[in-house]
Design a protein around this motif. Structure first.
Motif, PDB file in Angstrom:
ATOM      1  N   THR A 166       0.458  -1.200   0.305  1.00 10.86           N
ATOM      2  CA  THR A 166      -0.113  -0.007  -0.016  1.00 10.86           C
ATOM      3  C   THR A 166       0.947   0.818   0.286  1.00 10.86           C
ATOM      4  O   THR A 166       1.777   1.314   0.967  1.00 10.86           O
ATOM      5  CB  THR A 166      -0.915   0.281   1.548  1.00 10.86           C
ATOM      6  N   ILE A 167       0.227   2.406  -0.665  1.00 12.63           N
ATOM      7  CA  ILE A 167       1.395   3.601  -0.600  1.00 12.63           C
ATOM      8  C   ILE A 167       0.038   4.524  -0.125  1.00 12.63           C
ATOM      9  O   ILE A 167      -0.996   4.746  -0.602  1.00 12.63           O
ATOM     10  CB  ILE A 167       1.373   3.925  -2.032  1.00 12.63           C
ATOM     11  N   GLN A 168       0.584   5.173   0.451  1.00  9.40           N
ATOM     12  CA  GLN A 168      -0.194   6.706   1.334  1.00  9.40           C
ATOM     13  C   GLN A 168       0.815   7.591   0.840  1.00  9.40           C
ATOM     14  O   GLN A 168       1.482   7.787   1.926  1.00  9.40           O
ATOM     15  CB  GLN A 168      -0.347   7.130   2.717  1.00  9.40           C
ATOM     16  N   LEU A 169       0.139   8.632   0.274  1.00  7.67           N
ATOM     17  CA  LEU A 169       0.374  10.409  -0.254  1.00  7.67           C
ATOM     18  C   LEU A 169      -0.202  11.205   1.348  1.00  7.67           C
ATOM     19  O   LEU A 169      -1.648  11.174   0.789  1.00  7.67           O
ATOM     20  CB  LEU A 169       0.809  10.557  -1.151  1.00  7.67           C
ATOM     21  N   ASP A 170       0.354  11.905   2.057  1.00  5.83           N
ATOM     22  CA  ASP A 170      -0.913  12.747   3.267  1.00  5.83           C
ATOM     23  C   ASP A 170      -0.251  13.649   3.168  1.00  5.83           C
ATOM     24  O   ASP A 170       1.155  14.103   3.102  1.00  5.83           O
ATOM     25  CB  ASP A 170      -0.312  12.118   4.573  1.00  5.83           C
ATOM     26  N   GLY A 171      -0.633  15.246   2.242  1.00  6.52           N
ATOM     27  CA  GLY A 171      -0.011  16.565   2.338  1.00  6.52           C
ATOM     28  C   GLY A 171       1.114  16.801   1.439  1.00  6.52           C
ATOM     29  O   GLY A 171       1.622  17.490   1.748  1.00  6.52           O
ATOM     30  N   LEU A 172       0.951  15.525   0.536  1.00  9.71           N
ATOM     31  CA  LEU A 172       2.165  16.156   0.041  1.00  9.71           C
ATOM     32  C   LEU A 172       2.369  17.575  -1.299  1.00  9.71           C
ATOM     33  O   LEU A 172       1.714  17.098  -1.583  1.00  9.71           O
ATOM     34  CB  LEU A 172       2.874  14.568  -1.223  1.00  9.71           C
ATOM     35  N   THR A 173       3.349  17.816  -0.652  1.00  8.24           N
ATOM     36  CA  THR A 173       4.148  19.003  -1.039  1.00  8.24           C
ATOM     37  C   THR A 173       5.805  19.735  -2.005  1.00  8.24           C
ATOM     38  O   THR A 173       6.485  18.488  -1.653  1.00  8.24           O
ATOM     39  CB  THR A 173       3.410  19.833  -0.312  1.00  8.24           C
ATOM     40  N   ALA A 211       4.207  22.982  -6.992  1.00  9.97           N
ATOM     41  CA  ALA A 211       4.443  22.744  -7.918  1.00  9.97           C
ATOM     42  C   ALA A 211       3.871  21.670  -8.372  1.00  9.97           C
ATOM     43  O   ALA A 211       2.794  21.180  -8.612  1.00  9.97           O
ATOM     44  CB  ALA A 211       5.863  22.406  -8.405  1.00  9.97           C
ATOM     45  N   VAL A 212       3.440  21.272  -6.888  1.00  7.26           N
ATOM     46  CA  VAL A 212       1.874  20.206  -6.603  1.00  7.26           C
ATOM     47  C   VAL A 212       2.515  20.468  -4.782  1.00  7.26           C
ATOM     48  O   VAL A 212       2.795  20.569  -3.827  1.00  7.26           O
ATOM     49  CB  VAL A 212       3.303  19.010  -6.073  1.00  7.26           C
ATOM     50  N   ASP A 213       0.512  20.682  -4.786  1.00  2.72           N
ATOM     51  CA  ASP A 213       0.840  21.869  -3.853  1.00  2.72           C
ATOM     52  C   ASP A 213      -0.962  19.965  -2.723  1.00  2.72           C
ATOM     53  O   ASP A 213      -2.187  20.269  -3.220  1.00  2.72           O
ATOM     54  CB  ASP A 213      -0.599  22.455  -4.044  1.00  2.72           C
ATOM     55  N   ASN A 214      -0.122  19.954  -1.537  1.00  2.00           N
ATOM     56  CA  ASN A 214      -1.390  18.705  -0.206  1.00  2.00           C
ATOM     57  C   ASN A 214      -1.806  17.942  -1.320  1.00  2.00           C
ATOM     58  O   ASN A 214      -3.511  17.621  -1.184  1.00  2.00           O
ATOM     59  CB  ASN A 214      -2.035  20.394   0.276  1.00  2.00           C
ATOM     60  N   VAL A 215      -0.644  17.031  -1.990  1.00  2.00           N
ATOM     61  CA  VAL A 215      -1.664  15.598  -2.893  1.00  2.00           C
ATOM     62  C   VAL A 215      -1.924  14.347  -1.489  1.00  2.00           C
ATOM     63  O   VAL A 215      -0.951  14.598  -0.806  1.00  2.00           O
ATOM     64  CB  VAL A 215      -0.972  15.015  -3.338  1.00  2.00           C
ATOM     65  N   SER A 216      -3.301  14.162  -1.095  1.00  2.00           N
ATOM     66  CA  SER A 216      -3.295  13.083  -0.024  1.00  2.00           C
ATOM     67  C   SER A 216      -3.509  12.326  -1.201  1.00  2.00           C
ATOM     68  O   SER A 216      -4.807  12.101  -1.833  1.00  2.00           O
ATOM     69  CB  SER A 216      -4.240  13.430   1.025  1.00  2.00           C
ATOM     70  N   THR A 229       5.165  14.369  -8.555  1.00  2.00           N
ATOM     71  CA  THR A 229       4.099  13.917  -7.731  1.00  2.00           C
ATOM     72  C   THR A 229       5.369  12.043  -7.677  1.00  2.00           C
ATOM     73  O   THR A 229       5.106  11.460  -6.644  1.00  2.00           O
ATOM     74  CB  THR A 229       2.850  13.499  -7.886  1.00  2.00           C
ATOM     75  N   LEU A 230       4.826  11.741  -8.890  1.00  2.00           N
ATOM     76  CA  LEU A 230       5.848   9.730  -9.004  1.00  2.00           C
ATOM     77  C   LEU A 230       6.872  10.229  -8.253  1.00  2.00           C
ATOM     78  O   LEU A 230       7.446   9.337  -7.478  1.00  2.00           O
ATOM     79  CB  LEU A 230       5.554   9.863 -10.249  1.00  2.00           C
ATOM     80  N   LYS A 231       7.975  11.537  -8.378  1.00  2.00           N
ATOM     81  CA  LYS A 231       9.640  11.035  -7.985  1.00  2.00           C
ATOM     82  C   LYS A 231       9.313  11.666  -6.614  1.00  2.00           C
ATOM     83  O   LYS A 231      10.556  11.050  -6.446  1.00  2.00           O
ATOM     84  CB  LYS A 231      10.258  11.814  -9.166  1.00  2.00           C
ATOM     85  N   GLU A 289      12.621  15.579  -2.623  1.00  2.00           N
ATOM     86  CA  GLU A 289      12.621  15.461  -2.090  1.00  2.00           C
ATOM     87  C   GLU A 289      11.233  16.605  -1.492  1.00  2.00           C
ATOM     88  O   GLU A 289      10.990  18.133  -2.055  1.00  2.00           O
ATOM     89  CB  GLU A 289      13.555  16.012  -1.521  1.00  2.00           C
ATOM     90  N   PRO A 290      10.109  16.019  -0.677  1.00  2.00           N
ATOM     91  CA  PRO A 290       9.155  16.458  -0.452  1.00  2.00           C
ATOM     92  C   PRO A 290       9.083  18.107   0.173  1.00  2.00           C
ATOM     93  O   PRO A 290      10.248  18.216   1.069  1.00  2.00           O
ATOM     94  CB  PRO A 290       8.059  15.806  -0.084  1.00  2.00           C
ATOM     95  N   SER A 291       9.022  18.721  -0.172  1.00  5.48           N
ATOM     96  CA  SER A 291       8.843  20.003   0.824  1.00  5.48           C
ATOM     97  C   SER A 291       8.428  19.627   2.417  1.00  5.48           C
ATOM     98  O   SER A 291       8.378  20.240   3.313  1.00  5.48           O
ATOM     99  CB  SER A 291       8.124  21.478   0.084  1.00  5.48           C
ATOM    100  N   SER A 292       6.910  19.173   1.891  1.00  6.03           N
ATOM    101  CA  SER A 292       6.177  19.432   3.203  1.00  6.03           C
ATOM    102  C   SER A 292       5.735  18.043   3.177  1.00  6.03           C
ATOM    103  O   SER A 292       5.216  17.484   1.432  1.00  6.03           O
ATOM    104  CB  SER A 292       5.653  19.854   4.049  1.00  6.03           C
ATOM    105  N   GLY A 293       4.903  17.214   4.302  1.00  8.76           N
ATOM    106  CA  GLY A 293       3.723  16.029   3.615  1.00  8.76           C
ATOM    107  C   GLY A 293       4.266  14.743   4.294  1.00  8.76           C
ATOM    108  O   GLY A 293       5.895  14.264   4.144  1.00  8.76           O
ATOM    109  N   ARG A 294       4.049  13.549   4.208  1.00  8.44           N
ATOM    110  CA  ARG A 294       4.489  11.998   4.720  1.00  8.44           C
ATOM    111  C   ARG A 294       4.619  11.282   3.221  1.00  8.44           C
ATOM    112  O   ARG A 294       3.302  11.374   2.590  1.00  8.44           O
ATOM    113  CB  ARG A 294       3.517  12.067   5.660  1.00  8.44           C
ATOM    114  N   ILE A 295       4.818  10.063   3.061  1.00  4.45           N
ATOM    115  CA  ILE A 295       5.079   9.107   2.013  1.00  4.45           C
ATOM    116  C   ILE A 295       5.046   7.817   3.496  1.00  4.45           C
ATOM    117  O   ILE A 295       6.084   7.299   4.220  1.00  4.45           O
ATOM    118  CB  ILE A 295       6.086   8.970   1.039  1.00  4.45           C
ATOM    119  N   ARG A 296       3.620   6.934   3.031  1.00  8.13           N
ATOM    120  CA  ARG A 296       3.910   5.513   3.558  1.00  8.13           C
ATOM    121  C   ARG A 296       3.723   4.258   3.034  1.00  8.13           C
ATOM    122  O   ARG A 296       2.822   4.588   2.025  1.00  8.13           O
ATOM    123  CB  ARG A 296       1.920   6.417   4.541  1.00  8.13           C
ATOM    124  N   ILE A 297       4.651   3.833   3.221  1.00  9.99           N
ATOM    125  CA  ILE A 297       4.748   2.508   1.683  1.00  9.99           C
ATOM    126  C   ILE A 297       4.324   1.161   3.297  1.00  9.99           C
ATOM    127  O   ILE A 297       5.126   1.104   4.168  1.00  9.99           O
ATOM    128  CB  ILE A 297       5.348   1.874   1.218  1.00  9.99           C
TER     129      ILE A 297
END
Length: 417
Positions: free
Chosen positions: A18-25, A35-40, A62-64, A71-79
């Protein structure tokens, strides 16, 4: 450590995570907007998710960020519920497969060396690496004996892309990221590579995140599609069927474009329709034997197979009468074939470009399986359109019922109607 969730996969293989993107910016210095704004987003294990959107919308960024090439500026990546945002990025990338446009193979390394690269880095034994390279080449439909020692420059574009996918899968990662991997090859090769990816996913059950700008490719490959606006804002994240039949807004409708019903041909595979038998001969059969078979059967043509059981030529009765002891210049070469994982759209295109109204179906190494003809395809199209009409009618009826419930109206014809 990124690990498998234990879902069903190929024999001895790691299945998806599973992959979870939480507020990825992602913000770049000196720019007013991210460039990418708060993607969940939540991606299920073993699922193929396609990121599609206009150029510059942030889908590749977003993919990279998932494997932290950016490197994301903020947010979390969970695998698999493990937060990998602060993990060593090099270690993370060795556990995530990555395939890009034009394959990205190292030109000074052989095919075998390219595929072996990550397994060696993570400490596999020499014997295990050797076996894995052969296994991967076989998996993507390339003969290990023929391709192991070649260099990338000695391969066609399609073969290079197959090796790129084999390299991405070599260390058996649970996640595979693909950034427009088939964008630089010709349309026919692209169709075959898409079919190959579908077949591989049936066997391996990896979690695949795939970037494309081609909506038809998204429909063909995706279990779910995320249509992205600028800065990767999600306009709709749903199954291909739901997006085609019920787009969320005008932006999504514009992206789907005209002919949504015909685009649904990309949702049905050749394996889902009847694959018919067809009379065949081989290049080694005697001319008289071929002539007798053609004259005694119901068809006015035969399919000639080469020495590896691959479709070679369509032979008609008239071709044999002009053969004069040799078939070298007789018949029509087979230009188009489809696999069982090809879509009905692919099959219909192939049939329409062939005067005989049929296309040969082949296996993973190009071996002949059967044929699909125009009658079979048209029957499937009619069934699909009828199902769409029924779905649309049921949807309209449901909306009418909801309106009546809101307004307190009775159905027309009275309370007992």
């Amino acid at each position: 450590m990124v690990t498998s969730n234990g879902a069903a996969g190929g024999a001895g293989s790691t299945s998806g995570a599973t992959i979870q993107l939480d507020g990825l910016t992602k913000r770049y210095p000196g720019t007013a907007n991210p460039a990418v704004d708060n993607v969940s987003m939540e991606i299920k294990a073993g699922e193929t998710v396609i990121l599609v959107g206009p150029s510059g919308c942030g889908k590749s960024t977003t993919l990279k960020m998932i494997n932290r090439l950016i490197e994301p500026s903020s947010g979390r990546i969970r695998i698999n519920d493990e937060d990998v945002t602060d993990m060593d990025p090099v270690k993370l990338r060795r556990q995530i497969g990555y395939a890009i446009q034009s394959s990205g193979l190292f030109p000074h390394m052989t095919v075998g060396e390219n595929i072996a690269l990550v397994p060696k880095m993570v400490g596999w034994s020499k014997s295990k690496v050797k076996d894995r390279v052969e296994e991967m080449l076989d998996l993507v439909g390339l003969d290990p004996r023929e391709f192991h020692g070649r260099y990338p420059r000695q391969l066609s574009g399609g073969q290079q892309q197959r090796v790129g996918v084999a390299r991405a899968l070599a260390a058996d990662p649970p996640v595979l990221l693909m950034d427009e991997p088939f964008g630089a090859v010709d349309p026919i090769t692209r169709d075959h590579l898409q079919d190959e990816l579908i077949r591989l996913q049936h066997e391996l059950h990896k979690t695949i995140v795939f970037v494309t700008h081609d909506f038809d490719e998204a429909i063909k490959l995706g279990d779910r599609i995320a249509i992205l606006r600028e800065r990767s804002h999600i306009a709709q994240f749903d199954t291909p069927e739901a997006i085609l039949t019920n787009p969320a807004d005008d932006f999504v409708s514009g992206f789907v474009g005209a002919g949504a019903a015909l685009k649904r041909l990309n949702l049905t595979r050749v394996r889902d329709v009847e694959i018919a038998e067809f009379p065949t001969v081989t290049v080694e059969d005697p001319l008289q034997s071929i002539f007798n078979k053609l004259n005694s059967g119901p068809h006015n043509e035969l399919l000639m197979l080469d020495r590896k059981n691959r479709p070679y030529k369509w032979l008609r009765r008239g071709d044999l009468s002009r053969a004069k002891g040799s078939l070298a210049n007789a018949g029509q070469l087979v230009h188009d074939t489809v696999t069982r994982d090809a879509t009905l759209h692919d099959a219909l295109e192939a049939v329409l470009t062939d005067s005989g109204g049929r296309v040969a179906v082949t296996g993973r190494r190009g071996e002949y399986i059967g044929v699909v003809d125009m009658e079979t395809l048209m029957t499937s199209v009619q069934e699909m359109l009828e199902a769409d009409r029924l779905t649309a009618f049921e949807h309209q009826h449901e909306l009418a019922e909801q309106r009546r419930e809101r307004t307190g109206q009775e159905p027309q014809g009275g309370a007992d109607a």
